[in-house]
Design an enzyme around this catalytic site. Structure first.
Site, PDB file in Angstrom:
ATOM      1  N   SER A 153      64.674  90.722  43.379  1.00 17.54           N
ATOM      2  CA  SER A 153      64.034  90.358  42.105  1.00 17.54           C
ATOM      3  C   SER A 153      64.824  89.193  41.527  1.00 17.54           C
ATOM      4  O   SER A 153      65.998  88.998  41.884  1.00 17.54           O
ATOM      5  CB  SER A 153      64.113  91.547  41.136  1.00 17.54           C
ATOM      6  OG  SER A 153      63.823  91.132  39.813  1.00 17.54           O
ATOM      7  N   TYR A 166      68.070  98.948  36.904  1.00 14.91           N
ATOM      8  CA  TYR A 166      67.342  98.099  37.857  1.00 14.91           C
ATOM      9  C   TYR A 166      68.157  96.838  38.189  1.00 14.91           C
ATOM     10  O   TYR A 166      68.328  96.487  39.356  1.00 14.91           O
ATOM     11  CB  TYR A 166      66.006  97.726  37.218  1.00 14.91           C
ATOM     12  CG  TYR A 166      65.057  96.912  38.060  1.00 14.91           C
ATOM     13  CD1 TYR A 166      64.284  97.498  39.060  1.00 14.91           C
ATOM     14  CD2 TYR A 166      64.888  95.546  37.836  1.00 14.91           C
ATOM     15  CE1 TYR A 166      63.374  96.749  39.804  1.00 14.91           C
ATOM     16  CE2 TYR A 166      63.988  94.798  38.564  1.00 14.91           C
ATOM     17  CZ  TYR A 166      63.230  95.402  39.549  1.00 14.91           C
ATOM     18  OH  TYR A 166      62.326  94.661  40.283  1.00 14.91           O
TER      19      TYR A 166
HETATM   20  C1  BGC Z   1      60.626  93.563  37.084  1.00 17.00           C
HETATM   21  C2  BGC Z   1      59.642  93.416  35.950  1.00 17.00           C
HETATM   22  C3  BGC Z   1      59.876  92.126  35.185  1.00 17.00           C
HETATM   23  C4  BGC Z   1      59.941  90.950  36.134  1.00 17.00           C
HETATM   24  C5  BGC Z   1      60.225  89.604  35.433  1.00 17.00           C
HETATM   25  C6  BGC Z   1      60.635  92.306  37.922  1.00 17.00           C
HETATM   26  O1  BGC Z   1      61.600  92.422  38.929  1.00 17.00           O
HETATM   27  O2  BGC Z   1      60.245  94.651  37.898  1.00 17.00           O
HETATM   28  O3  BGC Z   1      59.758  94.523  35.096  1.00 17.00           O
HETATM   29  O4  BGC Z   1      58.842  91.907  34.248  1.00 17.00           O
HETATM   30  O5  BGC Z   1      60.930  91.181  37.099  1.00 17.00           O
HETATM   31  O6  BGC Z   1      61.283  89.667  34.554  1.00 17.00           O
END
Ligand code: BGC
Length: 265
Positions: A153, A166
């Site tokens: 991410s 996360y």
């Molecule tokens: C997350 C989302 C978030 C996005 C952008 C993703 O990895 O799961 O919750 O909106 O990143 O920030």
């Protein structure tokens, strides 16, 4: 001279065996569709909704590909081993392991319970760590090596307040890829992270169902909108092919520019 893949051949995934965790929804489903249509043999890992997996297997068949479904929870090590074993029993090898399954709690450091923390770590970090270990052992023993692609991410590097567990897990995946990528490079196993920004998938339902929040998010993205899952899957398809043969121990971001976003003040 080193063999350099022809531009088009580098995109072909004919006969590559690709395992996708969390493969029956969101980004995982889009990855299954695109790699299946490029000729890969796909192993679709899923935790729930077997009927969605069956539909996806049919869809991949219509696209000219071949796939199987395996119900396995990536937070359970015996399930992970069974996923790898089933892939090898069915298709003879694993060329690409895509660690896509992920969850988030959207909780702050102040109110994250031990259960929330463990759940996020077990799926997003421990599961990726051991899937990487098991897949890499298989890739080394089969002699042909392979590639591991972790769907990370932007939050492997970029803070998201109120989603702390996360971010902690994704930061761990960032260092897992760098460290294991260096360790395994001379064994023929390469590891790359794909870091999506905001993607229109079920994980973002709460944002997409809140018009005010969605408008705020879109305004923060230089491209002005969330990604469609296929826009992440196409990056993964490139990384799964021979055209990405010189990439390892690094991250590729497909985020519409969100990490660089600046109000220009
Ligand atoms: C997350 C989302 C978030 C996005 C952008 C993703 O990895 O799961 O919750 O909106 O990143 O920030």
């Amino acid at each position: 001279m080193t063999q350099v893949p022809h531009a088009l051949a580098s995109l072909c995934l004919q006969d590559k065996v690709i395992v996708v965790t969390g493969g029956n929804s969101g980004i995982g489903k889009a990855i299954v569709e695109v790699v299946g249509s490029l000729g890969a043999k796909v192993v679709i890992d899923y935790r729930s909704h077997p009927e969605r997996t069956e539909e996806l297997i049919d869809e991949v068949g219509e696209l000219g590909g071949r796939s199987i479904g395996v119900q396995a929870d990536v937070s359970k090590l015996e399930d992970l081993q069974q996923l790898i074993d089933t892939a090898v029993q069915t298709f003879g090898k694993i060329d690409v392991m895509v660690n896509n399954a992920g969850i988030e709690t959207r909780t702050s450091i102040l109110d994250t319970s031990p259960e929330d923390f463990d759940n996020v770590m077990n799926v997003n970090l421990r599961g990726v760590f051991f899937a990487t270990q098991y897949a890499a052992k298989q890739m080394i023993s089969q002699g042909s090596g392979g590639r591991i692609i972790n769907i990370s991410s932007v939050h492997e590097d970029w803070p998201m307040p109120n989603n702390t567990p996360y971010c902690v897990a994704k930061g761990g995946v960032r260092m897992l890829t760098r460290t294991a990528g260096v360790e395994l490079a001379d064994k023929g196993v390469s590891i790359v992270n794909v870091g999506p920004g905001a993607v229109a998938t079920p994980i973002n339902d709460s944002t997409m169902n809140d018009p005010e929040l969605l408008a705020k998010l879109n305004a923060a993205i230089p491209i002005g909108r969330m990604a469609q899952p296929a826009e992440i899957a196409s990056v993964v398809a490139f990384l799964a092919g021979n055209g990405a043969s010189y990439m390892t121990a690094t991250s590729v971001f497909a985020d519409g520019g969100i990490m660089m976003s600046s109000p220009g003040l």
